[in-house]
Design a protein around this motif. Sequence first.
Motif, PDB file in Angstrom:
ATOM      1  N   LEU A 259       3.182  39.066  80.105  1.00  0.00           N
ATOM      2  CA  LEU A 259       3.511  39.060  78.597  1.00  0.00           C
ATOM      3  C   LEU A 259       4.554  39.888  78.326  1.00  0.00           C
ATOM      4  CD1 LEU A 259      -0.241  39.451  77.621  1.00  0.00           C
ATOM      5  CD2 LEU A 259       0.909  37.293  78.159  1.00  0.00           C
ATOM      6  N   GLU A 260       5.353  39.568  77.229  1.00  0.00           N
ATOM      7  CA  GLU A 260       6.397  40.368  76.730  1.00  0.00           C
ATOM      8  C   GLU A 260       6.271  40.497  75.236  1.00  0.00           C
ATOM      9  OE1 GLU A 260      10.745  39.340  78.274  1.00  0.00           O
ATOM     10  OE2 GLU A 260      10.507  38.138  76.368  1.00  0.00           O
ATOM     11  N   ARG A 261       6.987  41.444  74.643  1.00  0.00           N
ATOM     12  CA  ARG A 261       6.816  41.717  73.155  1.00  0.00           C
ATOM     13  C   ARG A 261       7.484  40.681  72.442  1.00  0.00           C
ATOM     14  NH1 ARG A 261      10.296  44.566  69.896  1.00  0.00           N
ATOM     15  NH2 ARG A 261       8.635  46.002  69.358  1.00  0.00           N
ATOM     16  N   TYR A 262       6.826  40.218  71.401  1.00  0.00           N
ATOM     17  CA  TYR A 262       7.154  39.343  70.460  1.00  0.00           C
ATOM     18  C   TYR A 262       8.043  40.084  69.598  1.00  0.00           C
ATOM     19  CZ  TYR A 262       7.754  35.782  66.795  1.00  0.00           C
ATOM     20  OH  TYR A 262       8.048  35.142  65.669  1.00  0.00           O
ATOM     21  N   ASP A 263       9.513  40.118  69.472  1.00  0.00           N
ATOM     22  CA  ASP A 263      10.425  40.848  68.558  1.00  0.00           C
ATOM     23  C   ASP A 263      10.101  40.356  67.095  1.00  0.00           C
ATOM     24  OD1 ASP A 263      11.470  42.240  70.484  1.00  0.00           O
ATOM     25  OD2 ASP A 263      13.144  40.680  71.068  1.00  0.00           O
ATOM     26  N   GLY A 264       9.508  39.064  66.852  1.00  0.00           N
ATOM     27  CA  GLY A 264       9.476  38.608  65.369  1.00  0.00           C
ATOM     28  C   GLY A 264       8.118  39.166  64.997  1.00  0.00           C
ATOM     29  N   TYR A 265       7.228  40.070  65.636  1.00  0.00           N
ATOM     30  CA  TYR A 265       6.018  40.598  65.309  1.00  0.00           C
ATOM     31  C   TYR A 265       6.142  40.919  63.838  1.00  0.00           C
ATOM     32  CZ  TYR A 265       1.267  42.605  65.754  1.00  0.00           C
ATOM     33  OH  TYR A 265      -0.063  43.074  65.603  1.00  0.00           O
ATOM     34  N   TRP A 266       5.319  40.691  62.856  1.00  0.00           N
ATOM     35  CA  TRP A 266       5.226  41.215  61.547  1.00  0.00           C
ATOM     36  C   TRP A 266       5.541  42.754  61.263  1.00  0.00           C
ATOM     37  CZ3 TRP A 266       1.038  38.310  62.871  1.00  0.00           C
ATOM     38  CH2 TRP A 266      -0.182  39.061  63.108  1.00  0.00           C
ATOM     39  N   GLU A 267       4.851  43.381  62.139  1.00  0.00           N
ATOM     40  CA  GLU A 267       5.318  44.864  61.893  1.00  0.00           C
ATOM     41  C   GLU A 267       6.187  45.475  62.977  1.00  0.00           C
ATOM     42  OE1 GLU A 267       2.002  47.686  61.323  1.00  0.00           O
ATOM     43  OE2 GLU A 267       0.584  46.118  61.217  1.00  0.00           O
ATOM     44  N   ASP A 268       7.400  45.887  62.263  1.00  0.00           N
ATOM     45  CA  ASP A 268       8.724  46.092  63.052  1.00  0.00           C
ATOM     46  C   ASP A 268       8.587  47.009  64.128  1.00  0.00           C
ATOM     47  OD1 ASP A 268       9.857  44.090  61.331  1.00  0.00           O
ATOM     48  OD2 ASP A 268      10.754  45.636  60.110  1.00  0.00           O
ATOM     49  N   HIS A 269       7.745  48.022  64.075  1.00  0.00           N
ATOM     50  CA  HIS A 269       7.523  49.212  64.890  1.00  0.00           C
ATOM     51  C   HIS A 269       6.763  48.713  66.080  1.00  0.00           C
ATOM     52  CE1 HIS A 269       4.276  49.892  62.188  1.00  0.00           C
ATOM     53  NE2 HIS A 269       3.821  50.651  63.230  1.00  0.00           N
ATOM     54  N   LEU A 270       6.168  47.709  66.055  1.00  0.00           N
ATOM     55  CA  LEU A 270       4.986  47.296  66.866  1.00  0.00           C
ATOM     56  C   LEU A 270       5.311  45.975  67.626  1.00  0.00           C
ATOM     57  CD1 LEU A 270       1.616  48.371  65.554  1.00  0.00           C
ATOM     58  CD2 LEU A 270       2.953  49.490  67.023  1.00  0.00           C
ATOM     59  N   PRO A 271       5.042  45.591  68.823  1.00  0.00           N
ATOM     60  CA  PRO A 271       4.229  46.568  69.834  1.00  0.00           C
ATOM     61  C   PRO A 271       5.243  47.462  70.475  1.00  0.00           C
ATOM     62  CG  PRO A 271       4.607  44.360  70.809  1.00  0.00           C
ATOM     63  CD  PRO A 271       5.185  44.089  69.533  1.00  0.00           C
ATOM     64  N   HIS A 272       4.563  48.577  71.135  1.00  0.00           N
ATOM     65  CA  HIS A 272       5.508  49.673  71.549  1.00  0.00           C
ATOM     66  C   HIS A 272       6.119  49.087  73.129  1.00  0.00           C
ATOM     67  CE1 HIS A 272       4.505  52.283  68.584  1.00  0.00           C
ATOM     68  NE2 HIS A 272       3.065  52.252  68.610  1.00  0.00           N
ATOM     69  N   LEU A 273       5.091  48.463  73.888  1.00  0.00           N
ATOM     70  CA  LEU A 273       5.483  48.120  75.170  1.00  0.00           C
ATOM     71  C   LEU A 273       6.475  46.898  75.172  1.00  0.00           C
ATOM     72  CD1 LEU A 273       2.102  48.078  76.651  1.00  0.00           C
ATOM     73  CD2 LEU A 273       3.676  49.731  77.168  1.00  0.00           C
ATOM     74  N   ASP A 274       7.413  46.967  76.247  1.00  0.00           N
ATOM     75  CA  ASP A 274       8.183  45.652  76.432  1.00  0.00           C
ATOM     76  C   ASP A 274       7.099  44.596  77.076  1.00  0.00           C
ATOM     77  OD1 ASP A 274      10.402  46.849  75.504  1.00  0.00           O
ATOM     78  OD2 ASP A 274      11.102  47.593  77.378  1.00  0.00           O
ATOM     79  N   ARG A 275       6.595  44.957  78.150  1.00  0.00           N
ATOM     80  CA  ARG A 275       5.723  43.995  78.680  1.00  0.00           C
ATOM     81  C   ARG A 275       4.219  44.588  79.198  1.00  0.00           C
ATOM     82  NH1 ARG A 275       9.047  40.393  83.218  1.00  0.00           N
ATOM     83  NH2 ARG A 275      10.392  39.342  81.784  1.00  0.00           N
TER      84      ARG A 275
END
Length: 549
Positions: free
Chosen positions: A232-248
């Motif tokens: 799994l990879e972080r979704y850059d369009g997630y509604w909370e800009d500072h989350l998620p912290h992990l890249d993968r």
Amino acid sequence: MNIRYRLRTTSWTAQDKPNSETKHMELRRRTFIGAMMASTMLVRAGMAQETPTKGGTLIISQADGTPRVLNPAVQSGTGTGLPGTKLFATPLRFDENWNPQPYLAEAWEVSEDGLQVTLHLRENATFHDGVPITSDDVAFSIDVIKNNHPFKTMLAPVTSVDTPDPLTAVINLEHPHPTLILAMSGPLMSIIPKHIYGDGQDLKTHPRNSEDVVGSGPFKLVEFQRDEHIILERYDGYWEDHLPHLDRIVIRILPESSGRTIAMENGELQLTAFESEPTVIQQLQKADGVTITNDGYGGIGPIDWLAMNTTRGPLQDKRVRQAIAYAIDKNFILNALLFGTAKDARTGIHPDSPFYNPDVPTYEFDLDKAAALLDEAGFPLKDGKRFELNIELPGFPGYRSRTEYVKAALAKVGIEVTVRSYPDFASWADVMGKMEFDLAWDNVYNWGDPVIGVHRTFISSNIGNGVWSNTQGYSNPKVDEILALAANENDQAKRKALYDEFQAIVAEDLPLYPVNATPLYTAYSDNVGGLPKGIWSVLDPMDGAYLKA
């Protein structure tokens, strides 16, 4: 008038209520939604006090083997739930105190009569392909879950979902349904994209359940290699800009406990969850740089019990069932067989549940009482024997020692027990589902609310409907009545009282003998922070998890 809750900075406030109605508002807060939302500080599950670092790859294990699909809307279980809760968002999430918190829905309301629940969605939430998440997707998802998910009671009272605007979903109910709020969290109500899954294909076998998944959560699917890993990879369009912290997050599929243990000890894994074998738990407790905890499994709510078929032979008499309980030394099981890794469970409701009632009839080890009850029931000792029973060895690991112990324990009061084992889970499940057994160790999950995971074991209409239904053949009209009332009661105090009464009755009737909350543990490396603190353990989005610098 409705009561509406919206997040403002770090506290909950009731909106649209004049000062003159403060007293009425407080009374409402003590009912269904109010009692669940009475916390004044928002404690985000998975957030730590220290400043999280950004980036990095967290490597965790999947103990249940390869999941059939990655879409929790059509499949239950921890195997699908572990990746699925990162890929798909739910309307709500729950903190460690069993209080609902906003997630995809930033606010929600329950009507005065309990027949409508209105969700107000976030304006900036999108699926992984960039398409906005709307109320149409919520309505579609609820319909999919209601018609395809195995937990039928979870959304059974939902009659329709209105979508007056793209950010408002109004869930209409046939009758008040206190389970609904919890059912909108964890692995239970994934919001899936209508524009992907609404193409007319069979939802249970839809190819996008496991390939080219378009989710709504903080992580998106990169690769699903069966029997190997899920990336799994972080979704850059997630509604909370500072989350998620992990890249993968890399989920390694490691069904063998020894492999997981070695991988944790040598640093190949940074987290392993759902560990239940006492020897593995003890070994991980000794591992350098590893923390192990059994916190956070209350929502899943697994319990080990000795099932007793109340429709067969001597077990039809509750005095015989009570005698069996007296003949079993629960402390020996907890301490000698489980090495102190499990907590006592006295009812079919998990000890971490707010509905648990520990003040029920108990059966302290007493061979004399057991013998007296068997005599009273008309089964005197003749030539060292009273009668014979079979006990089924479960089709999952870890229960052989407990099964053999029950055989030896019951022999002391003249009950001759034959152990029957099976080559696989399916064979065992077939016997249990058909109620062709006398005794059997079983492991059943609460899944958060009693309506979802407890009622199925005790209501008479569910007798013989397969594994993890009422395989004990237990029928008590009073219990049926109480559970029906509890399923429709929005007042939490009244609901608790109903479940207290239910547990007291069942503890005397004893269609099953609860022994312990299944020992489930999470072990994680010391460089991992921000792990979930809610009731669903790692069946959480894990958007707050991070690797320490």
